[in-house]
Structures are given as structure tokens and as C-alpha cells.
Design a protein around this motif. Structure first.
Motif, PDB file in Angstrom:
ATOM      1  N   ILE A  73      -0.545   1.092  -9.494  1.00  0.00           N
ATOM      2  CA  ILE A  73      -0.838   0.777 -10.892  1.00  0.00           C
ATOM      3  C   ILE A  73      -2.170   1.429 -11.239  1.00  0.00           C
ATOM      4  O   ILE A  73      -3.155   1.271 -10.519  1.00  0.00           O
ATOM      5  N   VAL A  74      -2.208   2.155 -12.349  1.00  0.00           N
ATOM      6  CA  VAL A  74      -3.425   2.864 -12.758  1.00  0.00           C
ATOM      7  C   VAL A  74      -4.335   1.970 -13.598  1.00  0.00           C
ATOM      8  O   VAL A  74      -5.548   1.978 -13.423  1.00  0.00           O
ATOM      9  N   ASP A  75      -3.752   1.183 -14.496  1.00  0.00           N
ATOM     10  CA  ASP A  75      -4.524   0.344 -15.414  1.00  0.00           C
ATOM     11  C   ASP A  75      -5.186  -0.800 -14.638  1.00  0.00           C
ATOM     12  O   ASP A  75      -4.531  -1.726 -14.176  1.00  0.00           O
ATOM     13  N   ILE A  76      -6.508  -0.724 -14.495  1.00  0.00           N
ATOM     14  CA  ILE A  76      -7.240  -1.708 -13.697  1.00  0.00           C
ATOM     15  C   ILE A  76      -7.132  -3.108 -14.291  1.00  0.00           C
ATOM     16  O   ILE A  76      -7.143  -4.100 -13.555  1.00  0.00           O
ATOM     17  N   ASP A  77      -6.996  -3.242 -15.612  1.00  0.00           N
ATOM     18  CA  ASP A  77      -6.858  -4.562 -16.216  1.00  0.00           C
ATOM     19  C   ASP A  77      -5.557  -5.243 -15.781  1.00  0.00           C
ATOM     20  O   ASP A  77      -5.514  -6.466 -15.653  1.00  0.00           O
ATOM     21  N   ILE A  78      -4.542  -4.469 -15.542  1.00  0.00           N
ATOM     22  CA  ILE A  78      -3.277  -5.007 -15.033  1.00  0.00           C
ATOM     23  C   ILE A  78      -3.368  -5.215 -13.524  1.00  0.00           C
ATOM     24  O   ILE A  78      -3.004  -6.269 -13.006  1.00  0.00           O
ATOM     25  N   LYS A  79      -3.879  -4.231 -12.837  1.00  0.00           N
ATOM     26  CA  LYS A  79      -3.917  -4.273 -11.371  1.00  0.00           C
ATOM     27  C   LYS A  79      -4.756  -5.426 -10.836  1.00  0.00           C
ATOM     28  O   LYS A  79      -4.379  -6.081  -9.867  1.00  0.00           O
ATOM     29  N   ARG A  80      -5.876  -5.714 -11.462  1.00  0.00           N
ATOM     30  CA  ARG A  80      -6.765  -6.750 -10.938  1.00  0.00           C
ATOM     31  C   ARG A  80      -6.254  -8.165 -11.181  1.00  0.00           C
ATOM     32  O   ARG A  80      -6.841  -9.120 -10.689  1.00  0.00           O
ATOM     33  N   ARG A  81      -5.133  -8.303 -11.880  1.00  0.00           N
ATOM     34  CA  ARG A  81      -4.522  -9.625 -12.044  1.00  0.00           C
ATOM     35  C   ARG A  81      -4.018 -10.170 -10.715  1.00  0.00           C
ATOM     36  O   ARG A  81      -3.869 -11.372 -10.546  1.00  0.00           O
ATOM     37  N   THR A  82      -3.758  -9.262  -9.774  1.00  0.00           N
ATOM     38  CA  THR A  82      -3.338  -9.659  -8.433  1.00  0.00           C
ATOM     39  C   THR A  82      -4.437  -9.244  -7.469  1.00  0.00           C
ATOM     40  O   THR A  82      -4.829  -8.085  -7.440  1.00  0.00           O
ATOM     41  N   HIS A  83      -4.913 -10.218  -6.713  1.00  0.00           N
ATOM     42  CA  HIS A  83      -6.007  -9.923  -5.793  1.00  0.00           C
ATOM     43  C   HIS A  83      -6.016 -10.928  -4.651  1.00  0.00           C
ATOM     44  O   HIS A  83      -5.459 -12.005  -4.753  1.00  0.00           O
ATOM     45  N   ILE A  96       0.859  -1.183   0.000  1.00  0.00           N
ATOM     46  CA  ILE A  96       0.000   0.000   0.000  1.00  0.00           C
ATOM     47  C   ILE A  96       0.897   1.236   0.000  1.00  0.00           C
ATOM     48  O   ILE A  96       2.086   1.154   0.337  1.00  0.00           O
ATOM     49  N   THR A  97       0.325   2.366  -0.340  1.00  0.00           N
ATOM     50  CA  THR A  97       1.095   3.599  -0.365  1.00  0.00           C
ATOM     51  C   THR A  97       1.407   4.072   1.054  1.00  0.00           C
ATOM     52  O   THR A  97       0.646   3.817   1.993  1.00  0.00           O
ATOM     53  N   GLN A 139       3.756  -0.756   3.800  1.00  0.00           N
ATOM     54  CA  GLN A 139       3.806   0.551   3.137  1.00  0.00           C
ATOM     55  C   GLN A 139       5.054   0.622   2.266  1.00  0.00           C
ATOM     56  O   GLN A 139       6.147   0.281   2.712  1.00  0.00           O
ATOM     57  N   VAL A 140       4.896   1.070   1.027  1.00  0.00           N
ATOM     58  CA  VAL A 140       6.013   1.180   0.090  1.00  0.00           C
ATOM     59  C   VAL A 140       5.973   2.542  -0.591  1.00  0.00           C
ATOM     60  O   VAL A 140       4.961   3.238  -0.564  1.00  0.00           O
ATOM     61  N   GLU A 141       7.065   2.898  -1.196  1.00  0.00           N
ATOM     62  CA  GLU A 141       7.171   4.181  -1.917  1.00  0.00           C
ATOM     63  C   GLU A 141       6.636   4.099  -3.341  1.00  0.00           C
ATOM     64  O   GLU A 141       6.610   5.094  -4.039  1.00  0.00           O
ATOM     65  N   ASP A 142       6.190   2.934  -3.792  1.00  0.00           N
ATOM     66  CA  ASP A 142       5.738   2.744  -5.168  1.00  0.00           C
ATOM     67  C   ASP A 142       4.466   3.536  -5.473  1.00  0.00           C
ATOM     68  O   ASP A 142       3.665   3.816  -4.586  1.00  0.00           O
ATOM     69  N   THR A 143       4.292   3.822  -6.743  1.00  0.00           N
ATOM     70  CA  THR A 143       3.082   4.474  -7.231  1.00  0.00           C
ATOM     71  C   THR A 143       2.083   3.392  -7.617  1.00  0.00           C
ATOM     72  O   THR A 143       2.459   2.411  -8.266  1.00  0.00           O
ATOM     73  N   ASP A 192      -5.805   4.917  -4.981  1.00  0.00           N
ATOM     74  CA  ASP A 192      -4.694   5.753  -4.516  1.00  0.00           C
ATOM     75  C   ASP A 192      -3.930   5.096  -3.371  1.00  0.00           C
ATOM     76  O   ASP A 192      -2.905   5.623  -2.933  1.00  0.00           O
ATOM     77  N   ILE A 193      -4.427   3.960  -2.881  1.00  0.00           N
ATOM     78  CA  ILE A 193      -3.817   3.298  -1.725  1.00  0.00           C
ATOM     79  C   ILE A 193      -3.269   1.919  -2.083  1.00  0.00           C
ATOM     80  O   ILE A 193      -2.123   1.604  -1.765  1.00  0.00           O
ATOM     81  N   PHE A 194      -4.079   1.068  -2.729  1.00  0.00           N
ATOM     82  CA  PHE A 194      -3.612  -0.264  -3.110  1.00  0.00           C
ATOM     83  C   PHE A 194      -2.629  -0.107  -4.270  1.00  0.00           C
ATOM     84  O   PHE A 194      -2.996   0.410  -5.320  1.00  0.00           O
ATOM     85  N   VAL A 195      -1.402  -0.581  -4.108  1.00  0.00           N
ATOM     86  CA  VAL A 195      -0.368  -0.390  -5.129  1.00  0.00           C
ATOM     87  C   VAL A 195      -0.555  -1.328  -6.317  1.00  0.00           C
ATOM     88  O   VAL A 195      -0.555  -0.894  -7.462  1.00  0.00           O
ATOM     89  N   ASN A 196      -0.706  -2.624  -6.050  1.00  0.00           N
ATOM     90  CA  ASN A 196      -0.655  -3.590  -7.146  1.00  0.00           C
ATOM     91  C   ASN A 196      -1.677  -4.721  -7.004  1.00  0.00           C
ATOM     92  O   ASN A 196      -1.449  -5.821  -7.484  1.00  0.00           O
ATOM     93  N   PHE A 197      -2.784  -4.472  -6.362  1.00  0.00           N
ATOM     94  CA  PHE A 197      -3.784  -5.510  -6.136  1.00  0.00           C
ATOM     95  C   PHE A 197      -5.166  -4.886  -5.976  1.00  0.00           C
ATOM     96  O   PHE A 197      -5.288  -3.687  -5.770  1.00  0.00           O
TER      97      PHE A 197
END
Length: 133
Positions: free
Chosen positions: A64-74, A14-15, A58-62, A116-121
């Protein structure tokens, strides 16, 4: 029966600055804090009936904006009423002015995101009937 190896936890990113917010969100889903490390930069939450935890880091990463990519991890939950669970989180997010979005793969498999909070999931909530397959 002894299981070796046995599933223990899953880590999600998370951010920075949103640890307490995500813990509060998981409390809506009947989780409680099961471990807090001395440095306090991450935390583990779990449900009483399961010996499995979610580590929130908590990580410094931004994010992922593209939901098709982001929802691959859940991470997936089961519920008799997935939309009710998602609507509960949506109302909480709206009350806290947190950006929220939702979608689904089917009527039985839905997800939500705090973009704005979940980085990659995303968080998936599936109807309990999927266990019947």
C-alpha cells in the motif's frame, strides 16, 4: 490463571524475497526466530519474555502506497525512547539501501515503515508512559 482463548501470534505480510531482511530488522528489536516451517516461505519471531509471536509471510501483493491507509494496521511496541528505536532501524535500513519512512500520531506514538517491503502495515513504537493512562 488459565486464559482461554490465549493470544498466540499476529501475521504480517511482506513482499517476496524479503523474509531474511525482515527477520534481521526484528533482531534489532531483540527478537529471535521461534519457528521455521518446512517450506520456509514464512517464519515466526518472538521475544523470550513473551509467549506471543509475529508470523512474517511473503506474499505477491504490492505494498500500500498511501501511508494514511497503511498505518491503520500496525503492530505496537513500548520503549522508554521510541525515537532511539526508530533511529536504530533507520540507520540499519540506510546501510542496506532499504527505503525507510517514519511519522507519528503524537510525541509518544511514532511509527516507521519499510514501504517497499511492508505490504499493509507499519511498526509503531510508543513511549512506555502510555501505560500510565
Amino acid at each position: 490463571m488459565k486464559i482461554d482463548p490465549r493470544l498466540h501470534h499476529y501475521c504480517q505480510n511482506i513482499t517476496k524475497g524479503n523474509l531474511d531482511t525482515v527477520v534481521e530488522m526484528y533482531q534489532l528489536l531483540n527478537f529471535k526466530v521461534v519457528y521455521t516451517p518446512p517450506n520456509g516461505d514464512w517464519i515466526m519471531v518472538g521475544q523470550d519474555q513473551l509467549r506471543f509471536a509475529i508470523q512474517i509471510t511473503q506474499v505477491e501483493d504490492t505494498p500500500i502506497v498511501d501511508i494514511d491507509i497503511k498505518r491503520r494496521t500496525h503492530i505496537a511496541f513500548l520503549s522508554d525512547n521510541p525515537q532511539e528505536v526508530i533511529s536504530k532501524v533507520e540507520a540499519w535500513a540506510n546501510n542496506k539501501n532499504i527505503k525507510f519512512r517514519q511519522g507519528g500520531w503524537s510525541d509518544k506514538e511514532k511509527y516507521f515503515d519499510l514501504p517497499d517491503i511492508f505490504v499493509n502495515f507499519v511498526v509503531e513504537v510508543m513511549h512506555t508512559s502510555i501505560e500510565e493512562k
